[in-house]
Design a protein around this motif. Structure first.
Motif, PDB file in Angstrom:
ATOM      1  N   ASP A 294       0.832  -1.201   0.000  1.00 52.78           N
ATOM      2  CA  ASP A 294       0.000   0.000   0.000  1.00 52.78           C
ATOM      3  C   ASP A 294       0.871   1.258   0.000  1.00 52.78           C
ATOM      4  OD1 ASP A 294      -2.201  -1.635   0.090  1.00 52.78           O
ATOM      5  OD2 ASP A 294      -2.672  -1.258   2.200  1.00 52.78           O
ATOM      6  N   HIS A 295       1.903   1.249   0.815  1.00 52.44           N
ATOM      7  CA  HIS A 295       2.775   2.418   0.920  1.00 52.44           C
ATOM      8  C   HIS A 295       3.474   2.692  -0.405  1.00 52.44           C
ATOM      9  CE1 HIS A 295       5.362   5.378   2.842  1.00 52.44           C
ATOM     10  NE2 HIS A 295       6.409   4.786   2.291  1.00 52.44           N
ATOM     11  N   GLU A 296       3.985   1.651  -1.051  1.00 55.17           N
ATOM     12  CA  GLU A 296       4.653   1.828  -2.334  1.00 55.17           C
ATOM     13  C   GLU A 296       3.685   2.329  -3.400  1.00 55.17           C
ATOM     14  OE1 GLU A 296       8.194  -1.528  -2.212  1.00 55.17           O
ATOM     15  OE2 GLU A 296       6.126  -2.147  -2.636  1.00 55.17           O
ATOM     16  N   ALA A 297       2.441   1.841  -3.355  1.00 56.60           N
ATOM     17  CA  ALA A 297       1.434   2.292  -4.314  1.00 56.60           C
ATOM     18  C   ALA A 297       1.138   3.777  -4.140  1.00 56.60           C
ATOM     19  CB  ALA A 297       0.159   1.472  -4.163  1.00 56.60           C
ATOM     20  N   LEU A 298       1.139   4.250  -2.887  1.00 53.81           N
ATOM     21  CA  LEU A 298       0.926   5.678  -2.639  1.00 53.81           C
ATOM     22  C   LEU A 298       2.071   6.507  -3.212  1.00 53.81           C
ATOM     23  CD1 LEU A 298      -0.368   5.609   1.047  1.00 53.81           C
ATOM     24  CD2 LEU A 298      -1.721   6.051  -1.007  1.00 53.81           C
ATOM     25  N   LEU A 299       3.285   6.014  -3.072  1.00 53.68           N
ATOM     26  CA  LEU A 299       4.431   6.725  -3.628  1.00 53.68           C
ATOM     27  C   LEU A 299       4.367   6.753  -5.155  1.00 53.68           C
ATOM     28  CD1 LEU A 299       7.341   5.379  -1.376  1.00 53.68           C
ATOM     29  CD2 LEU A 299       5.952   7.442  -1.067  1.00 53.68           C
ATOM     30  N   TYR A 300       3.946   5.632  -5.743  1.00 52.87           N
ATOM     31  CA  TYR A 300       3.818   5.558  -7.201  1.00 52.87           C
ATOM     32  C   TYR A 300       2.752   6.540  -7.687  1.00 52.87           C
ATOM     33  CZ  TYR A 300       3.085   3.585 -11.863  1.00 52.87           C
ATOM     34  OH  TYR A 300       2.966   3.423 -13.215  1.00 52.87           O
ATOM     35  N   LEU A 301       1.627   6.592  -6.986  1.00 48.47           N
ATOM     36  CA  LEU A 301       0.562   7.525  -7.337  1.00 48.47           C
ATOM     37  C   LEU A 301       1.074   8.956  -7.266  1.00 48.47           C
ATOM     38  CD1 LEU A 301      -2.492   8.045  -7.900  1.00 48.47           C
ATOM     39  CD2 LEU A 301      -2.808   8.069  -5.413  1.00 48.47           C
ATOM     40  N   GLY A 302       1.874   9.250  -6.243  1.00 45.11           N
ATOM     41  CA  GLY A 302       2.379  10.602  -6.070  1.00 45.11           C
ATOM     42  C   GLY A 302       3.240  11.077  -7.217  1.00 45.11           C
ATOM     43  N   ARG A 303       3.891  10.149  -7.916  1.00 42.62           N
ATOM     44  CA  ARG A 303       4.751  10.527  -9.038  1.00 42.62           C
ATOM     45  C   ARG A 303       3.989  11.311 -10.092  1.00 42.62           C
ATOM     46  NH1 ARG A 303       5.558   7.577 -13.884  1.00 42.62           N
ATOM     47  NH2 ARG A 303       7.431   8.235 -15.026  1.00 42.62           N
ATOM     48  N   PHE A 304       2.734  10.935 -10.341  1.00 42.68           N
ATOM     49  CA  PHE A 304       1.947  11.617 -11.361  1.00 42.68           C
ATOM     50  C   PHE A 304       1.486  13.003 -10.900  1.00 42.68           C
ATOM     51  CE2 PHE A 304       1.309   7.055 -12.212  1.00 42.68           C
ATOM     52  CZ  PHE A 304       1.831   7.011 -13.490  1.00 42.68           C
ATOM     53  N   PHE A 305       1.532  13.232  -9.585  1.00 43.10           N
ATOM     54  CA  PHE A 305       1.108  14.515  -9.016  1.00 43.10           C
ATOM     55  C   PHE A 305       2.314  15.274  -8.464  1.00 43.10           C
ATOM     56  CE2 PHE A 305      -2.589  11.791  -9.033  1.00 43.10           C
ATOM     57  CZ  PHE A 305      -3.640  12.629  -9.350  1.00 43.10           C
ATOM     58  N   ASP A 306       3.418  15.252  -9.227  1.00 39.43           N
ATOM     59  CA  ASP A 306       4.668  15.905  -8.832  1.00 39.43           C
ATOM     60  C   ASP A 306       5.106  15.444  -7.439  1.00 39.43           C
ATOM     61  OD1 ASP A 306       6.882  17.509  -9.366  1.00 39.43           O
ATOM     62  OD2 ASP A 306       6.033  19.170  -8.233  1.00 39.43           O
ATOM     63  N   HIS A 307       5.053  14.128  -7.217  1.00 41.80           N
ATOM     64  CA  HIS A 307       5.488  13.502  -5.968  1.00 41.80           C
ATOM     65  C   HIS A 307       4.750  14.068  -4.752  1.00 41.80           C
ATOM     66  CE1 HIS A 307       8.524  11.029  -7.862  1.00 41.80           C
ATOM     67  NE2 HIS A 307       9.004  12.079  -8.490  1.00 41.80           N
ATOM     68  N   HIS A 308       3.474  14.333  -4.934  1.00 42.80           N
ATOM     69  CA  HIS A 308       2.637  14.747  -3.806  1.00 42.80           C
ATOM     70  C   HIS A 308       2.616  13.635  -2.754  1.00 42.80           C
ATOM     71  CE1 HIS A 308      -0.521  16.954  -1.772  1.00 42.80           C
ATOM     72  NE2 HIS A 308      -1.270  15.867  -1.728  1.00 42.80           N
ATOM     73  N   ASP A 309       2.625  13.999  -1.481  1.00 45.48           N
ATOM     74  CA  ASP A 309       2.692  13.020  -0.386  1.00 45.48           C
ATOM     75  C   ASP A 309       1.292  12.514  -0.035  1.00 45.48           C
ATOM     76  OD1 ASP A 309       3.317  11.427   1.737  1.00 45.48           O
ATOM     77  OD2 ASP A 309       3.849  13.078   3.099  1.00 45.48           O
ATOM     78  N   PHE A 310       0.923  11.376  -0.623  1.00 40.67           N
ATOM     79  CA  PHE A 310      -0.396  10.793  -0.340  1.00 40.67           C
ATOM     80  C   PHE A 310      -0.418  10.005   0.970  1.00 40.67           C
ATOM     81  CE2 PHE A 310      -0.965  11.559  -4.899  1.00 40.67           C
ATOM     82  CZ  PHE A 310      -2.270  12.038  -4.921  1.00 40.67           C
ATOM     83  N   THR A 311       0.751   9.796   1.581  1.00 40.49           N
ATOM     84  CA  THR A 311       0.766   9.046   2.848  1.00 40.49           C
ATOM     85  C   THR A 311       0.145   9.862   3.980  1.00 40.49           C
ATOM     86  OG1 THR A 311       2.978   9.833   3.481  1.00 40.49           O
ATOM     87  CG2 THR A 311       2.855   7.839   2.116  1.00 40.49           C
ATOM     88  N   ALA A 312      -0.082  11.147   3.768  1.00 39.60           N
ATOM     89  CA  ALA A 312      -0.652  11.999   4.820  1.00 39.60           C
ATOM     90  C   ALA A 312      -2.170  11.856   4.919  1.00 39.60           C
ATOM     91  CB  ALA A 312      -0.280  13.461   4.545  1.00 39.60           C
ATOM     92  N   TYR A 313      -2.802  11.119   3.998  1.00 42.19           N
ATOM     93  CA  TYR A 313      -4.259  11.007   3.967  1.00 42.19           C
ATOM     94  C   TYR A 313      -4.704   9.633   4.482  1.00 42.19           C
ATOM     95  CZ  TYR A 313      -3.717  14.918   0.678  1.00 42.19           C
ATOM     96  OH  TYR A 313      -3.383  16.103   0.082  1.00 42.19           O
ATOM     97  N   PRO A 314      -5.910   9.541   5.033  1.00 43.82           N
ATOM     98  CA  PRO A 314      -6.454   8.228   5.436  1.00 43.82           C
ATOM     99  C   PRO A 314      -6.646   7.338   4.214  1.00 43.82           C
ATOM    100  CG  PRO A 314      -7.693  10.034   6.441  1.00 43.82           C
ATOM    101  CD  PRO A 314      -6.806  10.655   5.412  1.00 43.82           C
ATOM    102  N   LEU A 315      -6.206   6.090   4.299  1.00 41.88           N
ATOM    103  CA  LEU A 315      -6.241   5.187   3.158  1.00 41.88           C
ATOM    104  C   LEU A 315      -7.649   4.834   2.716  1.00 41.88           C
ATOM    105  CD1 LEU A 315      -3.369   2.583   3.708  1.00 41.88           C
ATOM    106  CD2 LEU A 315      -3.766   3.947   1.660  1.00 41.88           C
ATOM    107  N   ASP A 316      -8.547   4.651   3.661  1.00 41.15           N
ATOM    108  CA  ASP A 316      -9.862   4.104   3.329  1.00 41.15           C
ATOM    109  C   ASP A 316     -10.971   5.143   3.330  1.00 41.15           C
ATOM    110  OD1 ASP A 316      -9.054   1.382   2.923  1.00 41.15           O
ATOM    111  OD2 ASP A 316      -8.700   1.272   5.072  1.00 41.15           O
ATOM    112  N   GLU A 317     -10.587   6.383   3.136  1.00 40.59           N
ATOM    113  CA  GLU A 317     -11.553   7.450   2.920  1.00 40.59           C
ATOM    114  C   GLU A 317     -11.508   7.864   1.451  1.00 40.59           C
ATOM    115  OE1 GLU A 317     -11.241  10.648   5.670  1.00 40.59           O
ATOM    116  OE2 GLU A 317     -11.374   9.332   7.440  1.00 40.59           O
TER     117      GLU A 317
END
Length: 447
Positions: A294-317
């Motif tokens: 899950d953590h790696e997927a968040l980092l991968y997602l962030g790449r498309f958003f100029d490495h935005h930090d998605f780990t700061a958000y609740p996963l299941d919201e």
């Protein structure tokens, strides 16, 4: 019913398109810098009748980049080596219009084109990652619209330089001592807002006139640029409907620029997963999906958003409201991610895992995948495909062994290449010089 041949390209990304493909036992862990792996793959694809290999690139990395992007070959060097290691397959590579000089680009791809006997293609990109500027002594990464203005001018210069000499400008007559006919040499004398080049290029024309020009943007600016210049577009949309609409817009853009719609080919990127049954294909998909946390997927997602930090958000919201974040980077892709999340009411976890390992309609039996490929081509969603297998070796092996024979039996494929140049392989006409006498059947504008 006539059978339309389907040209394929295969993406060379080291171990594969999945962010953790390097973990899969079917590929070398060091595949991104394993030259023999690249040569074996290119030769395998060539023997199977694949039209071209496609090498992506990026100009910025950090600690959360895709692992095999941290250590990989530069495309021009790799294409040059592959030109000498293969005989007939097309050789397409990515090079940025935002961080390169047009004269150098014209020389590089023009040289690969001549070395390979007319098999080169340039994937002209504007570079989406903000950090790229800091690697090229720039104060600021250009915004989306400005990058496309720069790209349009850059490509104009490159194409103009490729026309520096007429096809027969070098008689090399030893009896008369004439090496070049300077009446057939053309100085470009281009002066624009971003670039200037006098010319001529110190290289003659190739067996295909000019290298094939790929372009990868699907935004409004990207569609306009492609309609003006591109021979082929690498499309990233995942659904039949999205690609059909994108293809329609691209063909309309070509027509609006005085070109034939048939001379702009659309190649969606797809990642087939082949199983003898649907259940086996699903198992293979789940095995690949399990390569990422899950953590790696968040980092991968962030790449498309100029490495935005998605780990700061609740996963299941619900997927967070990001405003304009991502608008200056992979705009078409980030807009689609936001739209899908909103329409399907997906959580951040669901979006991240789906983006890291997309589930597409190309997961299934050989017959089902062949049917889907044909449906896309006959339905106007594609002219061909770039095969971006999640795991390169296993994916290509399965596709070659099980899907291509079905397409061949149906008249949509053959192992032998069509013609000798990349333009031949893709069904594109020879690129006449802007200085040549126009012919009625080219369908192309002079510029």
């Amino acid at each position: 019913m006539s059978r339309k041949r389907i040209p394929f390209g295969v993406m060379l990304q080291g171990p594969g398109g999945h962010m953790n493909a390097w973990k899969h036992p079917s590929v070398p862990a060091d595949a991104s810098i394993n030259f023999e792996h690249h040569v074996r793959t290119a030769r395998q694809a060539e023997k199977a009748g694949i039209a071209f290999v496609f090498i992506a690139d990026g100009l910025y990395i950090n600690e959360v980049s895709i692992p095999h992007f941290l250590n990989r070959f530069e495309p021009i060097a790799l294409l040059s080596a592959l030109a000498a290691s293969t005989a007939s397959i097309g050789l397409v590579g990515t090079l940025s219009t935002s961080y390169s000089d047009p004269f150098t680009v014209a020389r590089q791809f023009g040289s690969i084109d001549v070395i390979s006997g007319g098999r080169a293609g340039w994937n002209a990109v504007t570079s989406p990652l903000e950090g790229s500027a800091r690697n090229y002594n720039r104060d600021k990464h250009p915004d989306h619209a400005l990058r496309y203005e720069i790209a349009g001018e850059h490509i104009e210069v490159v194409k103009g330089l490729w026309d520096s000499w007429d096809d027969d400008a070098f008689p090399r007559n030893r009896e008369t001592g004439q090496y070049a006919d300077f009446t057939k040499m053309h100085r470009l004398d281009f002066k624009g807002r971003f670039h200037a080049a006098e010319g001529p290029l110190n290289l003659g024309r190739s067996p295909q006139g000019q290298p094939v020009l790929f372009q990868a943007g699907a935004s409004d600016n990207g569609i306009k640029l492609a309609g003006r210049h591109a021979d082929a577009v690498f499309a990233g949309s995942e659904s039949f409907e999205d690609n059909r609409e994108l293809s329609r817009k691209l063909k309309q853009s070509a027509l609006a620029h005085g070109r034939s719609a048939e001379h702009l080919k659309v190649f969606p990127g797809v990642a087939p997963i082949v199983g003898s049954t649907q259940e086996e294909a699903e198992r293979k998909y789940q095995e690949i999906r399990a390569l990422v946390t899950d953590h790696e997927a968040l980092l991968y997602l962030g790449r498309f958003f100029d490495h935005h930090d998605f780990t700061a958000y609740p996963l299941d919201e619900p997927f967070p409201d990001l405003g304009d974040i991502g608008a200056n980077n992979f705009r078409a892709h980030t807009d689609r991610i936001k739209r899908v999340a909103r329409e399907k009411k997906l959580t951040l976890r669901e979006i991240a895992l789906d983006v890291a390992t997309p589930r597409t309609s190309f997961i299934g039996t050989p017959e089902a995948i062949a049917d889907e490929l044909v449906r896309w081509v006959e339905g106007g969603a594609a002219d061909g495909f770039v095969l971006g297998f999640h795991v390169l070796t296993a994916g290509l092996d399965d596709f070659e062994a099980h899907v291509l024979p079905i397409l061949e039996a149906r008249g949509h494929h053959r192992p032998a290449q069509f013609g000798t140049t990349l333009r031949d392989h893709l069904g594109l006409p020879y690129r006449e010089s802007r200085y040549a006498v126009p012919t009625a059947d080219t369908g192309e504008e002079a510029a």
